[in-house]
Enzyme design. Structure first.
Site, short mmCIF file in Angstrom:
data_model
loop_
_atom_site.label_atom_id
_atom_site.label_comp_id
_atom_site.label_asym_id
_atom_site.label_seq_id
_atom_site.Cartn_x
_atom_site.Cartn_y
_atom_site.Cartn_z
NE ARG A 57 0.43 1.94 4.30
CZ ARG A 57 1.71 2.15 4.29
NH1 ARG A 57 1.74 2.17 3.13
NH2 ARG A 57 1.90 1.89 5.35
CE LYS A 59 2.38 6.82 7.31
NZ LYS A 59 2.07 5.68 7.63
CB SER A 63 -1.59 8.21 6.81
OG SER A 63 -0.59 6.52 7.91
CE LYS A 67 6.18 6.68 10.90
NZ LYS A 67 5.29 5.51 10.16
NE ARG A 119 13.43 1.03 13.84
CZ ARG A 119 13.01 2.10 12.47
NH1 ARG A 119 11.44 2.25 12.58
NH2 ARG A 119 13.46 3.27 11.93
CD GLU A 153 8.09 -0.20 8.26
OE1 GLU A 153 8.33 0.78 8.49
OE2 GLU A 153 6.75 0.10 7.84
CB THR A 166 -5.53 -6.39 11.34
OG1 THR A 166 -4.18 -7.21 10.57
CG2 THR A 166 -5.92 -6.24 10.35
CD GLU A 168 -2.55 -1.50 18.40
OE1 GLU A 168 -2.19 -0.75 19.79
OE2 GLU A 168 -2.23 -1.73 17.83
CG HIS A 169 -4.05 -0.06 12.15
ND1 HIS A 169 -4.56 0.16 11.03
CD2 HIS A 169 -2.84 0.25 11.37
CE1 HIS A 169 -4.02 1.63 11.02
NE2 HIS A 169 -2.96 1.29 11.29
P1 0O2 Z 1 -0.14 2.81 9.22
O1 0O2 Z 1 -1.03 3.20 9.56
O2 0O2 Z 1 0.26 0.94 9.66
O3 0O2 Z 1 1.15 2.77 8.22
P2 0O2 Z 1 9.77 5.15 11.43
O4 0O2 Z 1 8.27 5.34 10.41
O5 0O2 Z 1 10.02 3.62 11.16
O6 0O2 Z 1 10.37 5.66 11.55
P3 0O2 Z 1 7.88 5.15 13.25
O7 0O2 Z 1 6.48 4.99 13.63
O8 0O2 Z 1 8.12 5.15 14.70
O9 0O2 Z 1 8.56 5.53 12.41
O10 0O2 Z 1 7.90 3.40 13.52
P4 0O2 Z 1 7.40 2.32 13.90
O11 0O2 Z 1 7.49 2.11 15.29
O12 0O2 Z 1 9.07 0.95 13.78
O13 0O2 Z 1 5.99 1.88 13.22
C1 0O2 Z 1 6.59 1.95 11.52
C2 0O2 Z 1 4.67 1.08 11.41
O14 0O2 Z 1 4.82 -0.46 12.05
C3 0O2 Z 1 3.30 2.43 11.85
O15 0O2 Z 1 2.99 2.66 10.94
C4 0O2 Z 1 2.63 0.68 12.27
O16 0O2 Z 1 1.96 0.06 10.43
C5 0O2 Z 1 3.61 -0.09 12.84
N1 0O2 Z 1 3.60 -0.43 13.92
C6 0O2 Z 1 4.43 0.22 15.21
N2 0O2 Z 1 4.23 -0.16 15.65
C7 0O2 Z 1 2.21 -0.53 15.52
C8 0O2 Z 1 1.47 -1.41 16.96
O17 0O2 Z 1 1.41 -1.15 18.11
N3 0O2 Z 1 0.63 -1.56 16.76
C9 0O2 Z 1 0.09 -1.92 15.08
N4 0O2 Z 1 -0.79 -2.71 14.67
N5 0O2 Z 1 1.56 -1.24 14.48
C10 0O2 Z 1 2.11 -0.85 14.47
P5 0O2 Z 1 2.58 4.31 11.62
O18 0O2 Z 1 2.39 4.76 10.25
O19 0O2 Z 1 2.60 4.36 12.35
O20 0O2 Z 1 0.85 3.26 10.98
#
Ligand code: 0O2
Length: 276
Positions: A57, A59, A63, A67, A119, A153, A166, A168-169
């Site tokens: 996908r 973003k 979103s 961020k 990570r 990513e 999914t 939890e999101h």
């Molecule tokens: P979305 O809506 O899924 O896109 P970084 O981009 O790595 O520099 P970040 O956000 O600090 O910055 O990195 P992190 O924590 O590794 O998170 C990257 C993505 O991992 C998130 O993107 C989520 O998709 C997923 N993720 C991380 N933590 C969680 C969590 O606790 N629960 C769920 N369900 N997903 C998680 P986004 O942009 O936050 O969200």
């Protein structure tokens, strides 16, 4: 969050949102195809599919802006290219925890994908209970304006981890990030349950993968037998054909892979003899 190895100057002349997103979309398609080919090659060599499902996908603008804001940056194309690592995101689901490292290893061996960061949220789960393995890569897309490097990513996780993430999101979205404590606790328990499910499944992994391999061998042999029976229809008389069909039915119903193999080899020879 920032990886200076992605040359921002590449994007200086691309100053409209849609053109920039087009480059990310192209990268996403190419990396997804690469993953698909890797999986196919693995299946061909080892008769086993480490990847169950791939989803990609781009973003959403909303979103991306959120961020940037969360990390304290203003919304601009420059900041999004520099600071948002998951504008292009690929999620890979697999059956077993060990597949995750196998897939990550296959990805890191691709010489046109540079690994910027890893990570491991399996070794270090998040407070929420989130488990997954992330690889932030850099990929070069060829455009009319020359090569452009973008970040892609790749999130790799088991199906159980994905089910949890999914759900939890969706809840995080519903409660605008403030999930009530009681629900958070229950989600945490669910994350632990998913973790134990993965552990249990790993203990019977060999049994499952052997069964999958056997099914694949059986499927291929059956298809070859049916093909040979079709050819023999033009070469043998009705009586002989009926005997072969009967034998096939008996062998198939016996569920004995060795008998099926022996029958398959015999038919191969028969077809060859009649062909000559
Ligand atoms: P979305 O809506 O899924 O896109 P970084 O981009 O790595 O520099 P970040 O956000 O600090 O910055 O990195 P992190 O924590 O590794 O998170 C990257 C993505 O991992 C998130 O993107 C989520 O998709 C997923 N993720 C991380 N933590 C969680 C969590 O606790 N629960 C769920 N369900 N997903 C998680 P986004 O942009 O936050 O969200």
């Amino acid at each position: 969050m920032n990886y200076d190895s992605v040359p921002l100057r590449d994007f200086k002349e691309l100053n409209d949102w849609e053109t920039v997103i087009f480059v990310y979309q192209s990268a996403l398609k190419q990396v997804e195809t690469k993953i698909d080919i890797l999986n196919g090659e693995f299946q061909h060599r080892h008769k086993y599919n480490p990847i169950e499902h791939v989803k990609s996908r781009i973003k959403t603008p909303e979103s991306i802006v959120k961020k940037l804001k969360r990390h304290g940056y203003e919304s601009s194309i420059e900041n999004m290219v520099r600071y948002v690592n998951d504008i292009a995101g690929i999620r890979i689901s697999c059956s077993f925890t060990s597949d995750i490292y196998l897939i990550a290893d296959m990805i890191s061996k691709q010489n046109d994908l540079t690994i910027l960061a890893r990570r491991d949220y399996m070794k270090n789960p998040k407070k929420s209970g989130y488990r997954s393995y992330h690889v932030i890569t850099k990929y070069e897309v060829q455009t009319k304006e020359g090569p452009k490097e973008v970040k892609v990513e790749i999130q790799i996780r088991t199906m159980a981890m994905n089910f949890w993430a999914t759900a939890e999101h969706s809840l995080r979205y519903k409660y605008s990030g403030n999930i009530p404590q009681e629900l958070q606790d229950r989600l945490h328990n669910c994350a632990e349950a998913a973790f134990h499910l993965d552990q249990e499944m790993s203990t019977i992994r060999e049994e499952i993968t052997n069964a999958q391999r056997l099914n694949e061998i059986r499927r291929k042999m059956t298809s070859n037998i049916l093909d040979n029976i079709r050819k023999l229809h033009f070469m043998l008389n009705l009586e002989d054909m009926s005997a072969i069909n009967k034998e096939f039915s008996d062998v198939w119903n016996s569920n004995d892979i060795d008998k099926l193999r022996e029958f398959n080899e015999r038919l191969n020879v028969l077809v060859e003899v009649y062909r000559i």
